[in-house]
Write a protein that holds these residues in place. Sequence first.
Motif, mmCIF file in Angstrom:
data_model
loop_
_atom_site.group_PDB
_atom_site.id
_atom_site.type_symbol
_atom_site.label_atom_id
_atom_site.label_comp_id
_atom_site.label_asym_id
_atom_site.label_seq_id
_atom_site.Cartn_x
_atom_site.Cartn_y
_atom_site.Cartn_z
ATOM 1 N N UNK A 1 0.844 -1.376 -0.067
ATOM 2 C CA UNK A 1 0.083 -0.130 -0.109
ATOM 3 C C UNK A 1 0.698 1.360 -0.111
ATOM 4 N N UNK A 2 2.040 1.390 0.445
ATOM 5 C CA UNK A 2 3.089 2.297 0.546
ATOM 6 C C UNK A 2 3.858 2.478 -0.648
ATOM 7 N N UNK A 3 3.974 1.352 -1.337
ATOM 8 C CA UNK A 3 4.822 1.451 -2.793
ATOM 9 C C UNK A 3 5.312 0.190 -3.393
ATOM 10 N N UNK A 4 6.502 -0.189 -3.170
ATOM 11 C CA UNK A 4 6.932 -1.592 -3.723
ATOM 12 C C UNK A 4 8.178 -1.977 -2.564
ATOM 13 N N UNK A 5 8.298 -3.258 -2.876
ATOM 14 C CA UNK A 5 9.510 -3.947 -2.196
ATOM 15 C C UNK A 5 10.331 -4.673 -3.284
ATOM 16 N N UNK A 6 11.699 -4.551 -3.454
ATOM 17 C CA UNK A 6 12.232 -5.423 -4.320
ATOM 18 C C UNK A 6 13.245 -6.343 -3.345
ATOM 19 N N UNK A 7 12.968 -7.637 -3.929
ATOM 20 C CA UNK A 7 13.477 -8.613 -2.720
ATOM 21 C C UNK A 7 14.399 -9.640 -3.584
#
Length: 838
Positions: free
Chosen positions: A796-802
């Motif tokens: 909901x706040x953006x993205x995560x690159x993992x």
Amino acid sequence: MSASQSSRLSGDGVFDLTRTAVVMADRAGVAQGWTAGAERLLGYPVSEAVGRPLADLFAGVGAGSEQHSRWENRLASADGWSGLEAVRHKDGHRLDLEFRVLPVMDAHSGFSRLVLAAEMARTPWSGASRSFLEGILGMSPIGVAMVNAELQFVWLNDALEQMGGTSREQRLGKRLAEVQPGLAVEAIEAEMRRVLRTGTPSVGYEYLGRPQSDPEREHAYSTSFFRLEDEAGQVLGICYMVLDVTEGYRARQRMALLNKAGERIGSSLDVWQTAQELADAAVPDLADFVTVDLLDALLSGEEAAAGPLDAADLLTMRRAGAQSVHEGCPEAVVAIGEPVAYPPSAPVVESLTKGDSTLLRTLDPADGEPSDEDPVRAAHLRALGFHSLMVVPLRARGVFLGAATFARWQATGPFQPDDLVLAEEFVARAAISIDNARRYTREHTAALTLQHSLLPRDLPEQCAVEAAYRYLPADSLSGVGGDWFDVIPLSGARVALVVGDVVGHGVHAAATMGRLRAAVQALADLDLSPEEVLAHLDDMLNRVAHDANADDGVIGATCLYAVYDPVSCRCTLSRAGHPAPLLVGPDGAGKLLDLPTGPPLGLGGMPFESVELPLREGSLLALYTNGLLLGKALDLDGGITRLRQALADPQAPLEDLCETVIGGLPGGRPVDDVALLLARTRALPRTRLATWEIPADPSAVGEARRTAARLLREWGLEELGFSTELIVSELVTNAIRHASGPIGLRMIRAGELICEVSDASSTTPHLRHARTTDEGGRGLFLIARYAQRWGTRYTAQGKIIWAELPLGPTTGTAPPADLGTLLEGLGDQADFTGAEGR
């Protein structure tokens, strides 16, 4: 005395010899013999009667010279005489008698006379017309007899004499039990006594027996009894009429047996059981011993060509059924399931090669003499202990499946052509059922193979939950269903739990299930939310339904998709027409989760919703299909209650809990497929988690690398230092250069080492081919080279690159020295540039 005269003397006519005066007279009309019956009838003892003229003894009412003259003429007639005459008893009372004068050849004295006299009042049938009596006597196919009150024969016709095989002389004055011991005498005489007692006629009374005329075969008779009375109502005896109805009885037997066989044969779609049902249905009513052999090639799954088989050196078949009148079937030297190799000369092979039934008999059915069958084959048949044999090929839809052999050895007579017709009816019904079972087994096996290949064989390794499952096919004839389950590891140590159920059964449902499971796994890799996954599945099923043929039936499914995060201990769930899961807390309290009920997949229209719930560590989540709840009684509330009771101890081993749940199913097996997935939640220890906020400054890249390296030393993962620093450097650099908002770095030690960088941007990085002169564009290639998996997850706040790095022994491999030096130099330059900027 001639045969016809003897016949008449013994009672061919209307005389009851037990109540008849029998008098022998010479040619002069003088009495030479006087029976006890004559004494009882006329009152004269033997001493007074013998030697007196018959005209005196049979003096008529108002007797005179004219009557004497009449008697002289009657006695002198060469053809004899019969008629009615009123005479006087010795005591003077009137007797109305029927007379019959018969000329008898006497070897010593020439012609003499036999005079029969019977009282009309005791022979009420004497008034019947002569033609009627003669018809009953000699031409009627119905056996007729009269017995007195003591059930002794007093009269019978020719048909009954021939039917029973005993002469009149053997019957008259005797009871049925004395002349026909092979019949159900006690029951017959009980029926006659009932008629004597009540006067109610008995019509169509049937019984079985072996008469003296044919003691080797059992015959069926239909008999009617009615009581005989004189004018005063005194009971005289019984008249009975009997008809041999053996053929009709056997025809009814065959029809009843055929109906019984139709009920018993084909009760299941199992080849072996159907073959055994054929053998069971034929013994003992049709045959004493039956075997059913099926072609081994067909049982192996091969499809034979239509038409009779080609002769071969040996034809291999497999014994699929056997039954005998002997307990344990001792004649069957081959056990069920064992192969049998038949030579070309065997009746079984000949029947299959010529494509027709075979009837073999060692005795002729008419007279019991040796038949005209092949003497060698007849001798072989007798050596086996059988006197007749029938071999009928099993053929369905033009394909020969095997052969059934019927044998007799008991004294019931050899097989008749009608028996062969009945056997062919048996086999025709069984062949269709066996072929259906064979085709069903083949398709069912293919569907099961397909379904099992599409279901997970082993659950994947992951640290979010402890999981166990059970899959139970339905106990139905409709085949396998489309139930499935899955455990899918997600990024960030999370896990997706999936259970679904496709509408319908069979190969089509299994194939649809496979497509859905593959789609779920693909969508899970995209890290979509549960409601988004269901929406994509709904769209996919709509497209499949649009492209499917009308014969494929209705395409639809239900599904439950849940994502559990062991870091936050929260679970997000969404369902599409599927039963709600059962949540059992660590304390044992169970409840159904209240989730929004979306429409089943394939209907389209309504959006799906998801619910996020906190779950305590050690909570037990039960996901299942509706076959687990409904059972044979279709009791939904009862199914929920049974499930709660079975999971009352959530800390018990999951395998034991699965066995308890499945073992509690009513009736042992469900009406629909059952998929059960149990998941006990785990919580990731805080010591395995680290998070940092990264300032949006290029100089922060080096600090992030060094911070990650220190953490790896604390976790004892120094061998991952180079790969981790490279990945952290690239992810943080990309976030600083291309994203916005706060930047976070999180590292998780679970089943693998997870590095995550979050930002407020929704732009997804992608691989591109950098040119040799480009300064950037190679970072994601390096991440893909050193990471086990990597990707992007939106929040909901953006993205995560993992990115994930394996913790196995191969992860410590060092990169080439020149590449390491280059990367270290690039990192230092970035730090230096960042310092100047500050």
